[in-house]
Motif scaffolding. Structure first.
Motif, mmCIF file in Angstrom:
data_model
loop_
_atom_site.group_PDB
_atom_site.id
_atom_site.type_symbol
_atom_site.label_atom_id
_atom_site.label_comp_id
_atom_site.label_asym_id
_atom_site.label_seq_id
_atom_site.Cartn_x
_atom_site.Cartn_y
_atom_site.Cartn_z
ATOM 1 N N VAL A 30 0.817 -1.206 0.000
ATOM 2 C CA VAL A 30 0.000 0.000 0.000
ATOM 3 C C VAL A 30 0.856 1.262 0.000
ATOM 4 C CG1 VAL A 30 -1.605 1.333 1.431
ATOM 5 C CG2 VAL A 30 -1.969 -1.124 1.098
ATOM 6 N N SER A 31 1.884 1.255 0.846
ATOM 7 C CA SER A 31 2.703 2.458 1.034
ATOM 8 C C SER A 31 3.890 2.463 0.094
ATOM 9 C CB SER A 31 3.218 2.515 2.471
ATOM 10 O OG SER A 31 2.163 2.739 3.374
ATOM 11 N N TYR A 48 5.462 10.617 -0.352
ATOM 12 C CA TYR A 48 4.810 9.404 0.121
ATOM 13 C C TYR A 48 3.465 9.203 -0.565
ATOM 14 C CZ TYR A 48 1.928 6.438 3.108
ATOM 15 O OH TYR A 48 1.089 5.451 3.564
ATOM 16 N N GLN A 50 -0.013 6.587 -0.493
ATOM 17 C CA GLN A 50 -0.818 5.501 0.063
ATOM 18 C C GLN A 50 -1.762 5.094 -1.056
ATOM 19 O OE1 GLN A 50 -4.338 5.421 3.178
ATOM 20 N NE2 GLN A 50 -2.409 5.819 4.198
ATOM 21 N N ASN A 51 -1.522 3.918 -1.602
ATOM 22 C CA ASN A 51 -2.187 3.519 -2.857
ATOM 23 C C ASN A 51 -1.905 4.582 -3.921
ATOM 24 O OD1 ASN A 51 -3.417 0.996 -1.971
ATOM 25 N ND2 ASN A 51 -4.634 2.308 -0.618
ATOM 26 N N SER A 94 8.747 0.399 -0.201
ATOM 27 C CA SER A 94 7.319 0.095 -0.049
ATOM 28 C C SER A 94 7.083 -0.742 1.195
ATOM 29 C CB SER A 94 6.794 -0.636 -1.295
ATOM 30 O OG SER A 94 7.294 -1.960 -1.385
ATOM 31 N N ASP A 98 -0.392 1.042 5.533
ATOM 32 C CA ASP A 98 0.026 2.422 5.732
ATOM 33 C C ASP A 98 0.856 2.615 6.998
ATOM 34 O OD1 ASP A 98 -3.186 3.764 6.898
ATOM 35 O OD2 ASP A 98 -2.091 1.940 7.357
ATOM 36 N N TRP A 99 0.656 1.803 7.981
ATOM 37 C CA TRP A 99 1.488 1.915 9.174
ATOM 38 C C TRP A 99 2.393 0.693 9.299
ATOM 39 C CZ3 TRP A 99 0.198 -2.443 11.730
ATOM 40 C CH2 TRP A 99 -1.108 -2.922 11.557
ATOM 41 N N TYR A 106 9.977 -1.392 6.099
ATOM 42 C CA TYR A 106 9.719 -1.273 4.689
ATOM 43 C C TYR A 106 10.954 -1.637 3.888
ATOM 44 C CZ TYR A 106 10.453 3.930 5.188
ATOM 45 O OH TYR A 106 10.891 5.200 5.473
ATOM 46 N N THR B 99 -2.804 6.774 11.482
ATOM 47 C CA THR B 99 -2.731 7.782 10.425
ATOM 48 C C THR B 99 -1.295 8.133 10.060
ATOM 49 O OG1 THR B 99 -2.830 9.551 12.056
ATOM 50 C CG2 THR B 99 -4.906 8.822 11.099
ATOM 51 N N TYR B 101 2.634 7.325 8.847
ATOM 52 C CA TYR B 101 3.108 6.470 7.768
ATOM 53 C C TYR B 101 4.608 6.286 7.736
ATOM 54 C CZ TYR B 101 3.402 11.183 5.793
ATOM 55 O OH TYR B 101 3.651 12.510 5.598
#
Lengths: 117, 116
Positions: A30-31, A48, A50-51, A94, A98-99, A106, B99, B101
């Motif tokens: 996702v990220s 950054y 997110q999708n 990636s 998201d978290w 990552y 929220t 990242y």
């Protein structure tokens, strides 16, 4: 794929030329992040996703830099009218959610080394 | 914003010795501190991380310590081997929940050379 793939690995551009750098993240991640790493320095955050949504572009050094991820998978970093100070390694990373970097870490690609002459 | 300082910039040790790399950070809200190893021509690879609710974490020959009061954290590698030779980066970020990242601020890097 098994990892984050970046292309090209090396790019030499004449000053003033436009370049496009590609990142293929791990499937389903996702990220997606872009970082710039100058010679002998640590990576610095550029942007950054997110999708397909670009949630943070605060690190882009000028309006010559533009990034997109239109379908939420492959991303392209474009630099217009390249200048010598743009010479650096551009890293893509990636993560699954998201978290997710806190649980999974990552994964970085090997980067694209851009040299502007 | 966050600022991360890393020392030393180069470190040379003999095989079997220990190596210590130190970092300080400026933002007291930072609560996640990963360490990355970068080999020539490759991207950074996560080797260990620590969250602000613990003071120390170990993984075989690698350990990381965190002092929140002083805002510094360190990487310790014991029984170094030639294959440990690489550039090591510390980093910091704020994990504020779902929220956030994970935008990382990196230190400047330490070139570690382990001599056989």
């Amino acid at each position: 794929g098994a990892g984050v793939s970046q292309s090209p690995r090396y790019k030499v551009a004449k000053r003033g030329q436009d370049v496009a750098l590609r990142c293929d993240p791990i499937s389903g991640h996702v990220s997606l992040f872009w970082y710039q790493q100058a010679l002998g320095q640590g990576p610095e955050f550029l942007t950054y996703f997110q999708n397909e949504a670009q949630l943070d572009k605060s690190g882009l050094p000028s309006d010559r830099f533009f990034a997109e991820r239109p379908e939420g998978s492959v991303s392209t970093l474009k630099i217009q009218r390249t200048q010598q100070e743009d010479s650096a390694v551009y890293l893509c990373a990636s993560s699954p959610v998201d978290w997710g970097m806190y649980k999974y870490g990552y994964t970085f690609g090997s980067g694209t080394r851009l040299t502007v002459v | 914003g966050e600022n991360v300082e890393q020392h030393p910039s180069t470190l040379s040790v003999q095989e079997g010795d220990s190596a210590v790399i130190k970092c300080t950070y400026s933002d007291s809200a930072s609560n996640y501190f990963p360490w990355y190893k970068q080999e020539l021509g490759k991207g950074p690879q996560l080797i260990i991380d620590i969250r602000s609710n613990v003071g120390e974490k170990k993984d075989q020959r690698i350990a990381v310590t965190l002092n929140k009061t002083a805002k510094h954290f360190s990487l310790h590698i014991t029984e170094t081997q030639p294959e440990d030779s690489a550039v090591y980066f510390c980093a910091a970020t704020i994990n504020a929940g779902g929220t956030s990242y994970g935008k990382l601020t990196f230190g400047q890097g330490t070139i570690l050379t382990v001599h056989p």
